[in-house]
Design a protein around this motif. Structure first.
Motif, PDB file in Angstrom:
ATOM      1  N   PHE A 107     -53.270 135.551 -63.712  1.00 20.32           N
ATOM      2  CA  PHE A 107     -52.201 135.723 -62.506  1.00 20.32           C
ATOM      3  C   PHE A 107     -52.362 134.489 -61.869  1.00 20.32           C
ATOM      4  N   ASP A 108     -53.463 134.340 -61.275  1.00 22.40           N
ATOM      5  CA  ASP A 108     -53.838 133.173 -60.375  1.00 22.40           C
ATOM      6  C   ASP A 108     -53.193 131.911 -60.839  1.00 22.40           C
ATOM      7  N   GLU A 109     -53.732 131.873 -62.092  1.00 19.19           N
ATOM      8  CA  GLU A 109     -53.467 130.570 -62.906  1.00 19.19           C
ATOM      9  C   GLU A 109     -52.045 130.373 -62.971  1.00 19.19           C
ATOM     10  N   HIS A 110     -51.292 131.266 -63.405  1.00 22.36           N
ATOM     11  CA  HIS A 110     -49.619 131.227 -63.556  1.00 22.36           C
ATOM     12  C   HIS A 110     -49.206 131.160 -62.294  1.00 22.36           C
ATOM     13  N   LEU A 111     -49.638 131.823 -61.083  1.00 20.30           N
ATOM     14  CA  LEU A 111     -49.219 131.817 -59.921  1.00 20.30           C
ATOM     15  C   LEU A 111     -49.087 130.205 -59.306  1.00 20.30           C
ATOM     16  N   PHE A 112     -50.127 129.866 -59.546  1.00 22.38           N
ATOM     17  CA  PHE A 112     -50.239 128.390 -58.702  1.00 22.38           C
ATOM     18  C   PHE A 112     -49.135 127.414 -59.438  1.00 22.38           C
ATOM     19  N   LEU A 113     -49.145 127.515 -60.715  1.00 23.42           N
ATOM     20  CA  LEU A 113     -48.138 126.452 -61.590  1.00 23.42           C
ATOM     21  C   LEU A 113     -46.753 127.149 -61.050  1.00 23.42           C
ATOM     22  N   GLN A 114     -46.493 128.426 -60.831  1.00 26.75           N
ATOM     23  CA  GLN A 114     -45.210 128.827 -60.413  1.00 26.75           C
ATOM     24  C   GLN A 114     -44.868 128.464 -59.020  1.00 26.75           C
ATOM     25  N   ILE A 144     -39.673 129.058 -68.605  1.00 26.56           N
ATOM     26  CA  ILE A 144     -39.984 129.545 -67.326  1.00 26.56           C
ATOM     27  C   ILE A 144     -40.925 128.656 -66.476  1.00 26.56           C
ATOM     28  N   THR A 145     -41.957 128.539 -67.414  1.00 30.57           N
ATOM     29  CA  THR A 145     -43.095 127.562 -66.745  1.00 30.57           C
ATOM     30  C   THR A 145     -42.770 125.879 -67.039  1.00 30.57           C
ATOM     31  N   ILE A 204     -46.299 135.954 -66.474  1.00 30.19           N
ATOM     32  CA  ILE A 204     -45.700 134.683 -66.004  1.00 30.19           C
ATOM     33  C   ILE A 204     -44.413 135.132 -65.163  1.00 30.19           C
ATOM     34  N   ARG A 205     -43.849 135.877 -65.584  1.00 31.47           N
ATOM     35  CA  ARG A 205     -42.274 136.489 -64.765  1.00 31.47           C
ATOM     36  C   ARG A 205     -42.974 137.089 -63.443  1.00 31.47           C
ATOM     37  N   LYS A 206     -44.119 137.707 -63.449  1.00 36.75           N
ATOM     38  CA  LYS A 206     -44.679 138.383 -62.168  1.00 36.75           C
ATOM     39  C   LYS A 206     -45.027 137.245 -61.340  1.00 36.75           C
ATOM     40  N   SER A 262     -41.839 135.171 -59.786  1.00 33.81           N
ATOM     41  CA  SER A 262     -41.117 136.246 -58.566  1.00 33.81           C
ATOM     42  C   SER A 262     -42.031 136.138 -57.538  1.00 33.81           C
ATOM     43  N   GLY A 263     -43.379 136.387 -57.514  1.00 34.55           N
ATOM     44  CA  GLY A 263     -44.318 136.463 -56.709  1.00 34.55           C
ATOM     45  C   GLY A 263     -44.266 135.070 -55.619  1.00 34.55           C
ATOM     46  N   ALA A 264     -44.250 134.121 -56.479  1.00 33.92           N
ATOM     47  CA  ALA A 264     -44.415 132.606 -56.026  1.00 33.92           C
ATOM     48  C   ALA A 264     -42.981 132.474 -55.160  1.00 33.92           C
TER      49      ALA A 264
END
Ligand code: ADP
Ligand code: MG
Length: 692
Positions: A225-232, A432-433, A651-653, A656-658
């Protein structure tokens, strides 16, 4: 050391067992501090549930087995050294085989070594694994019987040379364990609860010392999640920083625009109309458009770009159109002037190899604002190209350009609108990414006059029949394209393959005009050949893959692709789109020269469907994202655990979090830790973001 002295930035040389040699090896792998070490995750785990017993193996299984080397050595066969080892776990034997690097492997694998071996089971006089991936494990580890989960760390040669083995690694991690208490979270508890994530502290602890598979899965989910979050987060910041730029709203519905729409010679599809509406909405607003137009080959994206360009020019702005190849730039140029001439809008082409004085003339006219629309390749982002008033940038086949290049071009205008177009139907989770920083419009409808292209995979033995068929088509006035791939195996250039093929084909197709086009030709030569093909003085165009994108010759009805097994499905689909653009029935012939089970299944996908999305999905599944995107972009994804294909929900999470974070705190003023990590790890992507 007392509790208070623990700091995550402590050098690893303070950990027991790290002498100068090991320290150097770690440093060479970018591990300096305790936190670097803690961020070095295991690459695999061994436990009862992941290890298979040899007696239970089945053909084609991908498995992990743990056993002891009984015998091993080099065998010579046909001038070649092969390393073979027999491994046993007490329930049976498996042969491990290395065709390459036998002498090297010989130094690594010895009798009585205990190995965890990972690979696919094949059968050749008994079970064997070819070129297995393996970890040397310590004799005292018994992951099958103890019920514990054993972490295996990625060990490169650098580490191995310094005698850093799995056992040492696990010991070192135990030394580092107390430091984990010092790890702060990026997120507060409320956020974690909402996203159903465990704390970073627990995640790091469990990734190194898992008590159960469930613990492990939870921590992997958190770290992914962290990795996706930073990209998002990066994407969200990009979107928001682009939106924050104020632009002057364009007015829509000018006379020139109307005139073109009324004189198209065809009716726009509903999809095209909808997309034009999306675009008009954007450019009539007061922030810069940042839109991706996705639509399968031949769906009619160019005319959308032309209409948008005309709107920009009617609002006294210049337009830049960027294409991935010179041939495509030239083709666009011709499509554009066909309509722009109608309404007296000036349009120029800039390409790399243009003669100097011609280029200088265009450049100065561009600078003075005398040219309204300019079309070109990468050449457009060179420093020497200056605009008077750049208001719109259209990037065709934008998956070919890295994000960074896109940024370069944006910097040329004060606040230009950006319309990117692609025929590569990227699967949704990936889009999305990958295009997360853009708004998306999709054309999902073909012009009415399109017919399905009949696609056939043929064995090269049937080629003569195919050639006869092509002759028939040509005698009916149609044209054909023959494509040669890049030849890697024989180290021949694609050019050589096409040239050689061309000579052979000339003998097959007597009294028929053949033309050869390839990337190494001068622009004038290429233009001349393309012109002749467009005018139907060339009947068969023989080409390297330069023809892949965008070429539009409605009279071409057959495309034959040589060595089709060497292409990606998406690429073949793009090539196929070169035909079927007119009213005639069209054919795509995929010549298969080296048939494997896999290539058969792959190519059959194209026989069955013409849906670019399905094809892209299959391509992605079979080849993975590394090959799906060209090499320039692969560096974009700095994932350690995360995975673009299978992490859809995460990724979707993360997206939206980002977005929530950026909406509340667009400069990350209240998210200092997050900001630091973003600046540390992602600074190279910061060309259009301002958070400092
Ligand atoms: P792509 O989306 O692959 O770039 P193009 O824009 O090159 O496709 O369009 C392919 C062909 O279809 C062109 O010759 C174009 O003039 C034609 N075309 C575009 N829109 C329509 C339409 N609505 N009806 C009929 N033909 C169309
Ligand atoms: Mg196109």
């Amino acid at each position: 050391m007392s509790q208070t002295e623990y700091s995550l930035n402590t050098s690893i040389k303070n950990l027991k067992g790290v002498g100068p040699k090991k320290l150097q090896a770690f440093n060479n792998c970018s591990i300096f501090s305790v936190i670097d070490l803690l961020n070095y995750y295991p690459r695999r785990y061994l436990d009862r549930s992941t290890i298979k017993l040899i007696k239970d193996l089945k053909m084609h299984d991908s498995v992990t087995i743990v056993g002891t080397i009984e015998v091993c050595g080099i065998r010579r066969a046909k001038n070649r050294s092969i390393f073979e080892a027999i491994i046993s776990d007490g329930t049976g034997f498996v042969k491990l085989v290395w065709f390459n690097g036998a002498r090297y492997i010989k130094n690594l694998i010895k009798k009585d070594h205990r190995l965890a071996v990972h690979g696919k089971i094949e059968f050749f006089n008994g079970y064997q694994i070819l070129h297995p991936d393996y970890d040397k494990i310590d004799t005292d580890i018994d992951p099958i019987n103890t019920g514990s989960i054993v972490a295996l760390y990625p060990l490169n040669n650098e580490l191995k040379k310094a005698k850093i083995e799995h056992r040492f690694f696990r010991q070192l991690m135990r030394e580092a364990k107390p430091y984990i208490e010092k790890i702060y979270d990026y997120f507060d508890n409320q956020f974690l609860d909402k996203e159903e994530l465990i704390s970073l502290k627990s995640a790091i602890r469990n990734i190194h010392f898992p008590d159960s598979i469930i613990d492990l899965e939870l921590s992997i989910a958190r770290l992914k999640f962290d990795e996706h979050l930073f990209l998002q987060l990066l994407m969200a910041l990009r979107r928001s920083s682009i939106k924050r730029i104020n632009t002057k709203p364009f007015s829509i519905g000018g006379n020139k625009e109307k005139k073109i729409i009324n004189n198209l010679g065809f009716k726009l599809t509903n999809s095209q109309k909808r997309v034009i509406k999306d675009i008009n909405n954007d450019i009539a607003g007061n922030s810069a458009m940042n839109r991706l137009l996705q639509g399968d080959v031949g769906c009619g994206k160019t005319i959308v770009a032309i209409i948008t360009a005309v709107v920009a020019v009617e609002n006294n702005m210049q337009v830049a159109i960027m294409a991935p190849t010179e041939i495509l730039a030239y083709q666009h140029y011709k499509s554009f002037i066909k309509y722009l001439d109608m309404v007296q809008i000036s349009c120029a082409l800039i390409v790399g190899k243009q003669n100097k004085s011609e280029k200088e003339k265009i450049l100065s006219a561009l600078k003075d604002g005398k040219i309204n629309v300019v079309i070109g390749t990468h050449a457009l982002i060179q420093k020497t190209v200056n605009f008077n008033n750049l208001g719109l940038i259209v990037v065709d086949e934008q998956h070919r350009f890295g994000v960074i290049q896109r940024g370069n071009l944006l910097n040329k205008g004060v606040q230009p609108h950006l319309l990117a177009m692609t025929a590569t139907p990227i699967p949704r989770t990936m889009a999305i990414t990958y295009h997360g920083d853009m708004d998306l419009s999709i054309i999902d409808e073909m012009p009415k006059n399109r017919k399905k292209i009949i696609t056939k995979v043929v064995n090269d033995k049937r080629l003569l029949k195919v050639y006869d068929f092509m002759k028939d088509e040509i005698s009916c006035g149609r044209q054909c394209i023959i494509v040669y791939p890049l030849v890697e195996e024989t180290k021949k250039s694609d050019l050589a393959a096409a040239t050689e093929g061309f000579e052979k084909l000339k003998k097959v197709f007597k009294n028929i005009n053949l033309g050869l086009i390839h990337g190494k030709m001068k622009k004038l030569e290429k233009d001349a050949i393309m012109d002749q093909f467009v005018n139907n003085t060339i009947n068969i165009l023989v080409s390297t893959t330069v023809i892949e994108v965008g070429i539009d010759v409605p009279n071409a009805s057959v495309i034959l692709i040589e060595h089709s097994e060497r292409f990606g499905l998406t690429q073949l689909h793009q090539l196929r789109g070169r035909v079927g653009r007119g009213s005639a029935k069209s054919y795509c012939i995929l010549v298969e020269r080296k048939i494997t089970q896999n290539s058969k299944i792959r190519l059959e996908v194209l026989e069955k469907t013409s849906d670019g999305f399905i094809i892209a999905d299959e391509d992605l599944k079979m080849r993975g994202p590394g090959k799906f995107f060209s090499t320039e972009q692969s560096g974009f994804f700095k994932y350690k655990l995360a995975d673009m294909i299978n992490d859809g929900a995460l990724i979707r999470k993360a997206r939206s979090g980002a977005q929530r974070i950026v909406d509340k705190d667009p400069k990350l003023k209240n998210h200092e830790l997050m900001k630091q990590r973003l600046l540390n790890d992602y600074s190279q992507y910061f060309d259009t973001i301002n958070i400092t």
